[in-house]
Every structure is written in C-alpha cells, then in structure tokens.
Design a protein around this motif. Structure first.
Motif, PDB file in Angstrom:
ATOM      1  N   ALA A  88      48.014 -49.881  67.296  1.00 51.46           N
ATOM      2  CA  ALA A  88      49.417 -49.773  67.713  1.00 51.46           C
ATOM      3  C   ALA A  88      49.729 -50.752  68.831  1.00 51.46           C
ATOM      4  O   ALA A  88      50.796 -51.394  68.842  1.00 51.46           O
ATOM      5  N   GLU A  89      48.807 -50.888  69.768  1.00 47.66           N
ATOM      6  CA  GLU A  89      49.027 -51.816  70.875  1.00 47.66           C
ATOM      7  C   GLU A  89      49.021 -53.267  70.404  1.00 47.66           C
ATOM      8  O   GLU A  89      49.551 -54.145  71.084  1.00 47.66           O
ATOM      9  N   ALA A  90      48.451 -53.495  69.215  1.00 43.83           N
ATOM     10  CA  ALA A  90      48.485 -54.838  68.623  1.00 43.83           C
ATOM     11  C   ALA A  90      49.778 -55.053  67.828  1.00 43.83           C
ATOM     12  O   ALA A  90      49.980 -56.123  67.259  1.00 43.83           O
ATOM     13  N   GLY A  91      50.619 -54.011  67.774  1.00 49.06           N
ATOM     14  CA  GLY A  91      51.916 -54.150  67.117  1.00 49.06           C
ATOM     15  C   GLY A  91      51.966 -53.772  65.656  1.00 49.06           C
ATOM     16  O   GLY A  91      52.936 -54.088  64.969  1.00 49.06           O
ATOM     17  N   ASN A  92      50.947 -53.057  65.166  1.00 49.35           N
ATOM     18  CA  ASN A  92      50.950 -52.633  63.767  1.00 49.35           C
ATOM     19  C   ASN A  92      51.885 -51.438  63.595  1.00 49.35           C
ATOM     20  O   ASN A  92      51.654 -50.372  64.182  1.00 49.35           O
ATOM     21  N   SER A  93      52.920 -51.593  62.812  1.00 49.77           N
ATOM     22  CA  SER A  93      53.946 -50.548  62.682  1.00 49.77           C
ATOM     23  C   SER A  93      53.389 -49.251  62.109  1.00 49.77           C
ATOM     24  O   SER A  93      53.778 -48.157  62.540  1.00 49.77           O
ATOM     25  N   THR A  94      52.489 -49.356  61.143  1.00 47.83           N
ATOM     26  CA  THR A  94      51.927 -48.153  60.540  1.00 47.83           C
ATOM     27  C   THR A  94      51.122 -47.364  61.564  1.00 47.83           C
ATOM     28  O   THR A  94      51.217 -46.133  61.642  1.00 47.83           O
ATOM     29  N   ALA A  95      50.346 -48.064  62.368  1.00 46.78           N
ATOM     30  CA  ALA A  95      49.565 -47.398  63.407  1.00 46.78           C
ATOM     31  C   ALA A  95      50.473 -46.820  64.490  1.00 46.78           C
ATOM     32  O   ALA A  95      50.201 -45.741  65.030  1.00 46.78           O
ATOM     33  N   GLU A  96      51.545 -47.518  64.809  1.00 45.00           N
ATOM     34  CA  GLU A  96      52.509 -46.991  65.778  1.00 45.00           C
ATOM     35  C   GLU A  96      53.062 -45.654  65.293  1.00 45.00           C
ATOM     36  O   GLU A  96      53.162 -44.687  66.060  1.00 45.00           O
ATOM     37  N   PHE A  97      53.409 -45.610  64.016  1.00 38.14           N
ATOM     38  CA  PHE A  97      53.918 -44.368  63.427  1.00 38.14           C
ATOM     39  C   PHE A  97      52.862 -43.275  63.474  1.00 38.14           C
ATOM     40  O   PHE A  97      53.123 -42.146  63.903  1.00 38.14           O
ATOM     41  N   ASN A  98      51.647 -43.604  63.047  1.00 39.20           N
ATOM     42  CA  ASN A  98      50.583 -42.605  63.009  1.00 39.20           C
ATOM     43  C   ASN A  98      50.250 -42.075  64.399  1.00 39.20           C
ATOM     44  O   ASN A  98      50.028 -40.874  64.586  1.00 39.20           O
ATOM     45  N   LEU A  99      50.203 -42.965  65.391  1.00 33.55           N
ATOM     46  CA  LEU A  99      49.943 -42.532  66.760  1.00 33.55           C
ATOM     47  C   LEU A  99      51.073 -41.630  67.255  1.00 33.55           C
ATOM     48  O   LEU A  99      50.833 -40.602  67.900  1.00 33.55           O
ATOM     49  N   GLY A 100      52.300 -42.012  66.919  1.00 34.24           N
ATOM     50  CA  GLY A 100      53.444 -41.188  67.308  1.00 34.24           C
ATOM     51  C   GLY A 100      53.372 -39.794  66.727  1.00 34.24           C
ATOM     52  O   GLY A 100      53.678 -38.800  67.405  1.00 34.24           O
ATOM     53  N   ILE A 101      52.934 -39.690  65.471  1.00 35.72           N
ATOM     54  CA  ILE A 101      52.800 -38.384  64.821  1.00 35.72           C
ATOM     55  C   ILE A 101      51.767 -37.523  65.558  1.00 35.72           C
ATOM     56  O   ILE A 101      51.943 -36.307  65.718  1.00 35.72           O
ATOM     57  N   GLN A 102      50.685 -38.161  66.031  1.00 37.12           N
ATOM     58  CA  GLN A 102      49.666 -37.403  66.771  1.00 37.12           C
ATOM     59  C   GLN A 102      50.254 -36.822  68.054  1.00 37.12           C
ATOM     60  O   GLN A 102      49.972 -35.670  68.419  1.00 37.12           O
ATOM     61  N   GLU A 115      56.578 -39.327  74.146  1.00 35.85           N
ATOM     62  CA  GLU A 115      55.678 -40.432  73.803  1.00 35.85           C
ATOM     63  C   GLU A 115      55.629 -40.627  72.291  1.00 35.85           C
ATOM     64  O   GLU A 115      55.574 -41.761  71.800  1.00 35.85           O
ATOM     65  N   GLY A 116      55.666 -39.526  71.556  1.00 36.63           N
ATOM     66  CA  GLY A 116      55.672 -39.623  70.106  1.00 36.63           C
ATOM     67  C   GLY A 116      56.893 -40.364  69.604  1.00 36.63           C
ATOM     68  O   GLY A 116      56.798 -41.252  68.743  1.00 36.63           O
ATOM     69  N   ALA A 117      58.050 -40.018  70.145  1.00 34.03           N
ATOM     70  CA  ALA A 117      59.291 -40.672  69.737  1.00 34.03           C
ATOM     71  C   ALA A 117      59.276 -42.150  70.107  1.00 34.03           C
ATOM     72  O   ALA A 117      59.815 -42.993  69.379  1.00 34.03           O
ATOM     73  N   ARG A 118      58.642 -42.471  71.226  1.00 37.75           N
ATOM     74  CA  ARG A 118      58.582 -43.877  71.659  1.00 37.75           C
ATOM     75  C   ARG A 118      57.800 -44.714  70.652  1.00 37.75           C
ATOM     76  O   ARG A 118      58.248 -45.794  70.245  1.00 37.75           O
ATOM     77  N   ILE A 120      57.021 -43.871  67.455  1.00 42.22           N
ATOM     78  CA  ILE A 120      57.667 -43.836  66.146  1.00 42.22           C
ATOM     79  C   ILE A 120      58.888 -44.756  66.153  1.00 42.22           C
ATOM     80  O   ILE A 120      59.182 -45.434  65.159  1.00 42.22           O
ATOM     81  N   GLY A 121      59.581 -44.796  67.293  1.00 40.68           N
ATOM     82  CA  GLY A 121      60.723 -45.696  67.419  1.00 40.68           C
ATOM     83  C   GLY A 121      60.323 -47.154  67.269  1.00 40.68           C
ATOM     84  O   GLY A 121      61.036 -47.951  66.647  1.00 40.68           O
ATOM     85  N   LYS A 122      59.171 -47.517  67.838  1.00 43.22           N
ATOM     86  CA  LYS A 122      58.680 -48.891  67.681  1.00 43.22           C
ATOM     87  C   LYS A 122      58.436 -49.206  66.208  1.00 43.22           C
ATOM     88  O   LYS A 122      58.777 -50.293  65.717  1.00 43.22           O
ATOM     89  N   ALA A 123      57.816 -48.244  65.509  1.00 42.57           N
ATOM     90  CA  ALA A 123      57.535 -48.449  64.088  1.00 42.57           C
ATOM     91  C   ALA A 123      58.833 -48.552  63.288  1.00 42.57           C
ATOM     92  O   ALA A 123      58.943 -49.373  62.362  1.00 42.57           O
ATOM     93  N   ALA A 124      59.805 -47.730  63.645  1.00 49.33           N
ATOM     94  CA  ALA A 124      61.093 -47.749  62.940  1.00 49.33           C
ATOM     95  C   ALA A 124      61.805 -49.083  63.160  1.00 49.33           C
ATOM     96  O   ALA A 124      62.335 -49.682  62.219  1.00 49.33           O
ATOM     97  N   GLU A 125      61.803 -49.553  64.399  1.00 54.21           N
ATOM     98  CA  GLU A 125      62.417 -50.847  64.696  1.00 54.21           C
ATOM     99  C   GLU A 125      61.673 -51.971  63.989  1.00 54.21           C
ATOM    100  O   GLU A 125      62.256 -52.999  63.645  1.00 54.21           O
ATOM    101  N   GLY A 126      60.389 -51.760  63.745  1.00 53.69           N
ATOM    102  CA  GLY A 126      59.587 -52.754  63.038  1.00 53.69           C
ATOM    103  C   GLY A 126      59.804 -52.740  61.538  1.00 53.69           C
ATOM    104  O   GLY A 126      59.209 -53.540  60.816  1.00 53.69           O
ATOM    105  N   HIS A 143      64.311 -33.929  69.474  1.00 54.57           N
ATOM    106  CA  HIS A 143      62.898 -33.848  69.833  1.00 54.57           C
ATOM    107  C   HIS A 143      62.409 -35.198  70.355  1.00 54.57           C
ATOM    108  O   HIS A 143      62.345 -36.175  69.606  1.00 54.57           O
ATOM    109  N   GLY A 144      62.093 -35.264  71.637  1.00 56.40           N
ATOM    110  CA  GLY A 144      61.587 -36.495  72.229  1.00 56.40           C
ATOM    111  C   GLY A 144      62.665 -37.497  72.582  1.00 56.40           C
ATOM    112  O   GLY A 144      62.399 -38.487  73.261  1.00 56.40           O
ATOM    113  N   VAL A 145      63.869 -37.266  72.101  1.00 51.52           N
ATOM    114  CA  VAL A 145      65.036 -38.105  72.375  1.00 51.52           C
ATOM    115  C   VAL A 145      66.239 -37.173  72.514  1.00 51.52           C
ATOM    116  O   VAL A 145      66.206 -36.034  72.030  1.00 51.52           O
ATOM    117  N   PRO A 146      67.304 -37.623  73.170  1.00 55.83           N
ATOM    118  CA  PRO A 146      68.500 -36.782  73.251  1.00 55.83           C
ATOM    119  C   PRO A 146      69.078 -36.523  71.855  1.00 55.83           C
ATOM    120  O   PRO A 146      69.050 -37.413  71.003  1.00 55.83           O
TER     121      PRO A 146
END
Length: 206
Positions: A88-102, A115-118, A120-126, A143-146
């Motif tokens: 995720a820190e390397a910018g892989n959208s799938t990993a960003e999503f998976n980490l967010g789900i955790q 943190e999850g929404a943050r 998942i949001g990166k993955a969504a923007e990607g 949940h995690g956002v307003p």
C-alpha cells in the motif's frame, strides 16, 4: 486454458531470469490452477516470494492474501498486514483497499474506521471499482468519514460506471432515502468488505 498454458511458457524464462512481473504472473496462475490440472500452491508461493522480495507490490498483495487466509501457508495475519502495508505504501490500489478493510474490520490490528476510510479512499481515487463502492457505503453510513449523501452518490455513481455489481441498486436506495422514501433502501444489503487479489499487470514481462 490454452492462453494460460502459453503464458506459463512465455513467462517461465523471464521469471527464472528474475523478472518480477513474470514471477507474479506465474504465482497467480499456479495459485488458481488456470491452465493446469490443479492449483500448485507450493510453486505459487515460490514465485510470489521471488517477486515480493524485489518489492513488487502486486506480489506483496497476493502473498498477503495467502497469509491472511492460511492458503498454502500457516495463517499469519500479522505477516499479511505487514505485506499489505508495504504494498500500500508503494501505491498499489488493491493493497490500499485490502489494508483499509483490515482497519475497518479490526482484523489483526487496532480497529480504526478513520484509517480504514483513508486507505480505501486512496484506492478509490486510484480507480479501484470495489473501493469506490465501499467509499459510497462509508459516506452513506458515516463510518470513518462524515455522513454525506452527496459524496456517497458520487462514489456509487463512479462504481456503477465501472460495472460494480450492486452499485446501481445502492444509487437507487440512496435516492429513495434522500427523497424521503425508505422502501428501496431496506432491500439493499451492504456487502461485507473482503480482500481481493491483484492480477498480473499485463502479459508483457518487460
């Protein structure tokens, strides 16, 4: 089946020579058993590890999937999260999503919807369609956002445009809610977020 057999033949040479994308592609083929008589998890693990050792984010994600599920390796959620974070820190959208789900589910780490929404949001923007659907759900429920029906609508619309199953139903339910109705909303079940696998980026090994 023939295409996967051809892929194996085309990727084996570059993979043995150290091509990390070919290694990842072979790992996925051996994990799923496509083009083979049956899956070969030991060989899949070998190629995923070879690719992941070179920092290739899609392989890191898929290796994390194996550890999270205990598929072919002893189940190790901590190891899975470590690999997902690296990818995720390397910018892989799938990993960003998976980490967010955790983080959303509190699986193997402290639960944090923010943190999850943050992530998942990166993955969504990607551009990851399932992340876009999930962001719609998070904004719809707050949940995690307003809680923000407009943002929820925008994300559901993007997911629908990308062909995500259920996205159009979420849009209809949201429209019913915001217009004062609730019949449609009660018919839409929020899917549980699950990690997903990264496929090979392409058949090219260069």
């Amino acid at each position: 089946v023939g295409n996967f057999k051809t892929a194996i033949q085309e990727w084996e040479g570059p993979a043995k020579a150290g091509d990390r994308q070919a290694q990842q592609g072979l790992g996925l083929i051996y994990e799923t058993g496509r083009g083979l008589d049956k899956p070969d998890l030991a060989t899949a693990l070998h190629w995923y590890q070879a690719s992941a050792s070179q920092g290739y984010a899609p392989a890191l994600n898929n290796l994390a999937m194996l550890y999270a599920s205990g598929h072919g390796v002893p189940k190790d959620q901590a190891k899975a999260i470590q690999l997902w974070k690296q990818a995720a820190e390397a910018g892989n959208s799938t990993a960003e999503f998976n980490l967010g789900i955790q983080y959303i589910n509190g699986t193997g780490l402290a639960k944090s919807e923010t943190e999850g929404a943050r992530w998942i949001g990166k993955a969504a923007e990607g551009g990851l369609p399932y992340a876009q659907l999930t962001m719609g759900q998070l904004y719809r429920e707050g949940h995690g956002v307003p809680k923000d029906p407009k943002m929820a609508h925008d994300w559901f619309a993007r997911a629908a445009a990308n062909g995500v199953p259920g996205a159009k139903e979420f849009l209809a339910a949201l429209d019913s809610e915001t217009s004062g109705g609730n019949a449609a909303a009660t018919e839409v079940e929020t899917p549980t977020g699950n990690p997903v696998t990264t496929p090979p980026a392409s058949t090219q090994t260069a």
